[in-house]
Design a protein around this motif. Sequence first.
Motif, PDB file in Angstrom:
ATOM      1  N   HIS A 167     -24.237  14.077 -32.743  1.00 14.64           N
ATOM      2  CA  HIS A 167     -23.976  14.178 -34.187  1.00 14.64           C
ATOM      3  C   HIS A 167     -25.227  13.787 -34.974  1.00 14.64           C
ATOM      4  N   HIS A 168     -25.550  14.571 -35.994  1.00 21.60           N
ATOM      5  CA  HIS A 168     -26.717  14.267 -36.829  1.00 21.60           C
ATOM      6  C   HIS A 168     -26.269  13.605 -38.133  1.00 21.60           C
ATOM      7  N   MET A 169     -26.784  12.396 -38.374  1.00 20.56           N
ATOM      8  CA  MET A 169     -26.426  11.679 -39.599  1.00 20.56           C
ATOM      9  C   MET A 169     -27.286  12.166 -40.755  1.00 20.56           C
ATOM     10  N   HIS A 170     -26.721  12.186 -41.963  1.00 21.83           N
ATOM     11  CA  HIS A 170     -27.505  12.519 -43.149  1.00 21.83           C
ATOM     12  C   HIS A 170     -28.284  11.293 -43.597  1.00 21.83           C
ATOM     13  N   SER A 171     -29.459  11.524 -44.177  1.00 21.97           N
ATOM     14  CA  SER A 171     -30.262  10.374 -44.572  1.00 21.97           C
ATOM     15  C   SER A 171     -29.845   9.850 -45.947  1.00 21.97           C
ATOM     16  N   GLU A 172     -29.919   8.527 -46.074  1.00 22.97           N
ATOM     17  CA  GLU A 172     -29.556   7.859 -47.319  1.00 22.97           C
ATOM     18  C   GLU A 172     -30.655   6.868 -47.668  1.00 22.97           C
ATOM     19  N   PHE A 173     -30.887   6.689 -48.959  1.00 24.36           N
ATOM     20  CA  PHE A 173     -31.987   5.843 -49.420  1.00 24.36           C
ATOM     21  C   PHE A 173     -31.511   4.399 -49.589  1.00 24.36           C
ATOM     22  N   TYR A 174     -32.335   3.445 -49.103  1.00 26.51           N
ATOM     23  CA  TYR A 174     -31.950   2.037 -49.233  1.00 26.51           C
ATOM     24  C   TYR A 174     -33.115   1.191 -49.724  1.00 26.51           C
ATOM     25  N   VAL A 175     -32.779   0.013 -50.258  1.00 31.99           N
ATOM     26  CA  VAL A 175     -33.788  -0.947 -50.732  1.00 31.99           C
ATOM     27  C   VAL A 175     -33.350  -2.350 -50.322  1.00 31.99           C
ATOM     28  N   VAL A 176     -34.274  -3.108 -49.727  1.00 28.75           N
ATOM     29  CA  VAL A 176     -34.045  -4.533 -49.468  1.00 28.75           C
ATOM     30  C   VAL A 176     -35.169  -5.279 -50.166  1.00 28.75           C
ATOM     31  N   GLU A 177     -34.831  -6.125 -51.125  1.00 28.71           N
ATOM     32  CA  GLU A 177     -35.856  -6.862 -51.878  1.00 28.71           C
ATOM     33  C   GLU A 177     -36.292  -8.119 -51.130  1.00 28.71           C
ATOM     34  N   GLU A 178     -37.518  -8.571 -51.458  1.00 31.18           N
ATOM     35  CA  GLU A 178     -38.146  -9.724 -50.811  1.00 31.18           C
ATOM     36  C   GLU A 178     -37.247 -10.967 -50.780  1.00 31.18           C
ATOM     37  N   GLU A 179     -36.776 -11.385 -51.955  1.00 30.75           N
ATOM     38  CA  GLU A 179     -36.020 -12.656 -51.982  1.00 30.75           C
ATOM     39  C   GLU A 179     -34.659 -12.539 -51.298  1.00 30.75           C
ATOM     40  N   GLN A 180     -34.098 -11.328 -51.296  1.00 29.04           N
ATOM     41  CA  GLN A 180     -32.814 -11.122 -50.617  1.00 29.04           C
ATOM     42  C   GLN A 180     -33.019 -11.184 -49.100  1.00 29.04           C
ATOM     43  N   ALA A 181     -34.127 -10.593 -48.641  1.00 25.52           N
ATOM     44  CA  ALA A 181     -34.440 -10.638 -47.200  1.00 25.52           C
ATOM     45  C   ALA A 181     -34.615 -12.099 -46.761  1.00 25.52           C
ATOM     46  N   LYS A 182     -35.288 -12.882 -47.597  1.00 25.19           N
ATOM     47  CA  LYS A 182     -35.524 -14.305 -47.269  1.00 25.19           C
ATOM     48  C   LYS A 182     -34.198 -15.058 -47.167  1.00 25.19           C
ATOM     49  N   LEU A 183     -33.326 -14.833 -48.135  1.00 24.44           N
ATOM     50  CA  LEU A 183     -32.021 -15.506 -48.149  1.00 24.44           C
ATOM     51  C   LEU A 183     -31.220 -15.185 -46.878  1.00 24.44           C
ATOM     52  N   ILE A 184     -31.263 -13.925 -46.477  1.00 21.97           N
ATOM     53  CA  ILE A 184     -30.502 -13.500 -45.290  1.00 21.97           C
ATOM     54  C   ILE A 184     -31.149 -14.044 -44.008  1.00 21.97           C
ATOM     55  N   ASN A 185     -32.483 -13.982 -43.940  1.00 20.69           N
ATOM     56  CA  ASN A 185     -33.185 -14.527 -42.760  1.00 20.69           C
ATOM     57  C   ASN A 185     -32.978 -16.038 -42.636  1.00 20.69           C
ATOM     58  N   ASP A 186     -32.991 -16.739 -43.782  1.00 23.62           N
ATOM     59  CA  ASP A 186     -32.788 -18.200 -43.765  1.00 23.62           C
ATOM     60  C   ASP A 186     -31.387 -18.553 -43.270  1.00 23.62           C
ATOM     61  N   THR A 187     -30.411 -17.697 -43.628  1.00 21.31           N
ATOM     62  CA  THR A 187     -29.026 -17.912 -43.175  1.00 21.31           C
ATOM     63  C   THR A 187     -28.980 -17.855 -41.649  1.00 21.31           C
ATOM     64  N   LYS A 188     -29.647 -16.839 -41.095  1.00 23.26           N
ATOM     65  CA  LYS A 188     -29.696 -16.660 -39.637  1.00 23.26           C
ATOM     66  C   LYS A 188     -30.367 -17.862 -38.966  1.00 23.26           C
ATOM     67  N   LYS A 189     -31.513 -18.280 -39.556  1.00 23.18           N
ATOM     68  CA  LYS A 189     -32.285 -19.408 -38.996  1.00 23.18           C
ATOM     69  C   LYS A 189     -31.451 -20.671 -38.946  1.00 23.18           C
ATOM     70  N   ALA A 190     -30.609 -20.842 -39.965  1.00 23.59           N
ATOM     71  CA  ALA A 190     -29.786 -22.057 -40.052  1.00 23.59           C
ATOM     72  C   ALA A 190     -28.558 -21.974 -39.140  1.00 23.59           C
ATOM     73  N   GLY A 191     -28.427 -20.847 -38.422  1.00 23.45           N
ATOM     74  CA  GLY A 191     -27.293 -20.706 -37.499  1.00 23.45           C
ATOM     75  C   GLY A 191     -25.990 -20.373 -38.200  1.00 23.45           C
ATOM     76  N   LYS A 192     -26.103 -19.906 -39.442  1.00 24.06           N
ATOM     77  CA  LYS A 192     -24.902 -19.519 -40.201  1.00 24.06           C
ATOM     78  C   LYS A 192     -24.675 -18.014 -40.058  1.00 24.06           C
ATOM     79  N   LYS A 193     -23.558 -17.553 -40.599  1.00 19.73           N
ATOM     80  CA  LYS A 193     -23.196 -16.148 -40.392  1.00 19.73           C
ATOM     81  C   LYS A 193     -23.619 -15.227 -41.523  1.00 19.73           C
TER      82      LYS A 193
END
Length: 342
Positions: free
Chosen positions: A222-248
């Motif tokens: 199956h071929h998926m259609h492409s979709e445009f996405y954006v991940v901003e700097e501070e949001q990436a940091k918040l999510i990475n920090d959550t992972k680092k802290a062992g949270k979900k």
Amino acid sequence: MKTSDFYYDLPEELIAQDPLEDRSSSRLMCLDKKSGELKHTNFKHIIDYLNKGDCLVINDTKVIPARLYGSKVGTNAGIEILLLKRKDGNVWETLVKPGKKAKPGTKISFGDGLLIGEVIDIVEEGNRLIRFSYEGIFEEILDKLGEMPLPPYITHKLQDKGRYQTVYAKHEGSAAAPTAGLHFTKELLEQIKEKGINIAHVTLHVGLGTFRPVKVDDVEKHHMHSEFYVVEEEQAKLINDTKKAGKKVIAVGTTSCRTLESATDENGILQAKSGWTEIFIYPGYQFKMIDELITNFHLPESTLLMLVSALAGKENIMHAYEEAVKEKYRFFSFGDAMYIHD
């Protein structure tokens, strides 16, 4: 892996045709992805499952009223178009019905000439590139003339355009709503923040490929259609920090999930970036970023059903769906929710 492995029987009356009065009063099925155990509750109680330091990731895309009804200049024949993606400036890739009447050079008038579209090319799958001309602001004209592009299985007319938007919709560009987010009210999001749960946002503009059935028998073809996405700097940091802290990290919807999985590198670090994704997640996929998922109930044999099966295991999902049918849960865009957790 066969597409037919993801078939289940859904009585038509379980397809939700209208949104509930109160967004957060929908039902919530909680599925333990390890044991397969199911619990039934109400969406408001999602907060009881989230812990301080966890991060909820929402998709803040906004649906544009992308369905336009016009008439062919010269013959007045009725033509319906659906805006799929903006190519550049005033040129959009569109889906036109009936396509036979839309050869290159055809002009279509909308709202008595408030908006004029000219077909300039035919691209893959018969989609048309249309160049629009108008006076004023395109978005305002669209707001006036356009209708919400509800999925084909919803036959009722939507009374309030706002009910096919999340309460946090911000960046215009989707042809469909990220529907898992429709269950959240501003009050519920405030309560979640007060409990010490972080809320991060990403953007993925949902294309109509979301509803496209898998037409091949072999899932992997199956071929998926492409979709445009954006991940901003501070949001990436918040999510990475959550992972680092062992949270979900809990994705709200398959669109947030696909954004996070597309932008996370092999070391499990989410990159701040934007681009197009064609990620197709099906059983066997190893998740790099998300731990849990809040989602709606998806169509039989759809890529979204395959995605949730990759996270919770196909047997667990098919059993949960059987149970949902038995318990008369409401299905699809305006339906009830499922929370897949550890």
